[in-house]
Design an enzyme around this catalytic site. Structure first.
Site, PDB file in Angstrom:
ATOM      1  N   ASN A  76      38.367  48.282  47.201  1.00 28.81           N
ATOM      2  CA  ASN A  76      37.912  47.303  46.216  1.00 28.81           C
ATOM      3  C   ASN A  76      37.055  46.244  46.913  1.00 28.81           C
ATOM      4  OD1 ASN A  76      37.786  45.178  44.271  1.00 28.81           O
ATOM      5  ND2 ASN A  76      39.621  46.005  43.294  1.00 28.81           N
ATOM      6  N   LYS A  82      33.368  38.417  38.862  1.00 27.06           N
ATOM      7  CA  LYS A  82      33.201  38.269  40.312  1.00 27.06           C
ATOM      8  C   LYS A  82      33.454  36.827  40.745  1.00 27.06           C
ATOM      9  CE  LYS A  82      31.483  42.398  41.652  1.00 27.06           C
ATOM     10  NZ  LYS A  82      31.838  43.200  42.824  1.00 27.06           N
ATOM     11  N   ASP A 105      26.195  43.156  46.598  1.00 28.05           N
ATOM     12  CA  ASP A 105      27.574  43.627  46.724  1.00 28.05           C
ATOM     13  C   ASP A 105      27.655  45.143  46.614  1.00 28.05           C
ATOM     14  OD1 ASP A 105      30.317  43.116  47.101  1.00 28.05           O
ATOM     15  OD2 ASP A 105      30.687  43.354  44.967  1.00 28.05           O
TER      16      ASP A 105
END
Length: 525
Positions: free
Chosen positions: A491, A210, A305
């Site tokens: 995504n 990430k 997230d």
């Protein structure tokens, strides 16, 4: 979304703050990294940081064969490198050729990680210049396999590992990290890595991946990023019996022990790095994810997230798809397979945006959204046994035991999978969607690819090419009836790097729903 979290917080809101507290921010260019180029005669930061042999083994400052003649003299590199001078562009071409020769994705992942450990600048140049090709390597789906095998492929530690052994000393552990000006932390406890379950300490691959995207896609300086794994044990019996497992070999801490450990961690982060450090929660299990976001959302700059990032990117995708479907959000009916943090997070943000558009209470717009969990359709008769984050979705309806029957009775226009159960969108389910929709919108979001609810080929074939399809992990284009269909990808990389950068440079100290909705609109073409 904030309305759901307020219930957990007994009415507290992230907006109950003095707005003056959000003024300021930004990342100071401590090492002159923003101004460093290959054309400079001497790399500026290496003058006082490292020289000679140690410089070549410092991944942040090493340029390999790209060191020019003057730099080789200034930094005592004569004889330590072959005499040839190789530009960064030439090194990039060579490495991309090498990476493309690997047939196994995990080998490509390991090659990229090796490069990051020896030449950070070249790593990011490769990633930025070849992001479409390398994103599936450093991120989903390959990072999932990397986490599963992290103990076996482990070579050099990246980030901080904070285990229960460090209880009472977490602040000291944070001070062991050499950088003091951290702006973004991505942290996981490894309990729910993608759709792969509890991978314990080996979940470190997620924060590392990430944060590489925070730099490559968001422009956040690598030195301002810190990946962290919280190791409270694992309930994965295979890992506990694996001699190569790199984490604590004990079952997971829960309850008070877990809560106190996370409290110490959050307090230590704020004490060490200040009010404005962004803490991104990654792949925490449902039973902890919502509670952590609710608990620390009013006191720290936190972002989940899986709940908020996934919700933002999916809402952006749905709004884009309306150009093909027609109508507004309120004209459509949504059915989810999966009622965990991703599913309920997406549902709540859709309901919130629908409420903003129609001026209707969110309690009304939620009625357009239905969720199916492992026990079937979530309905009001189940309310007493539901977890708190599922209760807003318990609508009046007869019990329905499975997804196929739910599709037939609800007749949704949009089917969203966030279950982590591969192949859950069967041929019968997809055909049922196609029977009641001219253009069914099918989002198979679970990661990695092996856990996707259906493939792109299945979605297009079973709907005779009428589906609008997107997935969490990438699929190749599909040929059907002489037409080429290019699947979309929902995504999170489209959201979190930009959102994180915005939070950092604006000096924000809290994340709230308006930021997520703004991110959706910026992501929508």
């Amino acid at each position: 979304m904030e309305s759901t979290l307020k219930d957990i917080r007994d009415g507290a809101s992230v907006l109950d703050l003095d707005p003056k507290a959000t003024v300021g921010g930004g990342v100071e260019d401590l090492y002159g990294e923003d101004f460093a180029t290959e054309d400079q005669l001497v790399t500026p930061w290496t003058v006082s940081v490292a020289s000679g042999y140690s410089l070549l083994r410092d991944p942040r400052h090493n340029k390999g064969l790209a060191f020019n003649e003057k730099e080789r003299d200034a930094h005592y590199l004569r004889g330590l490198l072959p005499p040839v001078l190789s530009t960064q562009e030439l090194q990039e071409r060579k490495l991309m050729n090498n990476i493309r020769e690997y047939q196994v994705p995990l080998q490509k992942y390991m090659a990229m990680m090796d490069l990051q450990e020896r030449n950070e600048r070249l790593f990011y140049k490769l990633l930025i210049d070849n992001v479409e090709e390398l994103l599936p390597v450093v991120y989903t789906p390959t990072v999932g396999e990397a986490c599963q095998k992290y103990g076996s492929i482990f070579r050099r530690p990246q980030g901080l590992y904070i285990s229960l052994k460090e209880k009472g000393k977490i602040l000291e552990v944070l001070k062991n990290w050499p950088e003091r000006r951290i702006q973004v932390i991505v942290v996981t406890d490894g309990e729910r890595i993608l759709g792969l379950g509890d991978l314990g300490c080996q979940g470190m691959g997620i924060p590392v991946g990430k944060l590489s995207l925070y730099t490559a896609l968001g422009g956040v300086r690598p030195s301002a990023c810190l990946p962290i794994t919280i190791d409270v044990g694992t309930n994965n019996e295979k890992l506990l019996a694996n001699e190569f497992y790199i984490g604590l070999k004990q079952r997971r801490a829960t309850g008070k022990e877990y809560s106190e450990f996370l409290q110490e961690f959050m307090s230590a982060v704020k004490q060490n790095y200040g009010e404005k450090v962004l803490i991104q929660f990654e792949d925490f299990a449902n039973h902890n994810a919502f509670d952590l976001l609710a608990k620390y959302g009013t006191s720290h700059l936190v972002f989940n997230d899986d709940i908020q990032g996934t919700a933002s990117v999916v809402l952006a995708g749905i709004v884009s798809a309306l150009q093909l479907l027609g109508g507004t959000l309120a004209d459509h009916k949504f059915l989810f397979l999966g009622a965990g943090e991703a599913g309920t997070g997406i549902a709540e943000l859709i309901a919130l945006e629908m409420s903003r558009q129609t001026k209707c209470p969110i309690e009304e717009t939620r009625k357009k959204i239905w969720l199916v969990d492992s026990r079937g359709l979530i309905v009001s008769s189940r309310k007493d046994s539901l977890q708190h984050f599922k209760k807003p979705w318990a609508h009046e309806h007869e019990p329905v035991n499975d997804l196929l029957h739910a599709v037939k009775v609800i007749k949704p226009t949009v089917l969203i999978g966030s279950s982590g159960v591969g192949k859950a969108f069967t041929k019968e389910v997809i055909e049922a969607m196609a029977s009641c929709n001219e253009k069914p919108l099918i989002l198979a979001l679970s990661n990695p690819t092996s856990q996707s609810e259906c493939t792109a080929e299945e979605a297009y074939t079973w709907t005779q090419g009428r589906a609008i399809f997107a997935s969490g992990s990438p699929f190749d284009p599909v040929e059907y009836n002489g037409k080429t269909f290019v699947p979309g990808q929902a995504n999170n990389a489209y959201i979190f790097p930009g959102l994180g950068l915005g939070l950092v440079i604006s000096g924000a100290i809290r994340v709230h729903d308006d930021m997520l909705l703004a991110a959706c609109k910026l992501t929508t073409p």
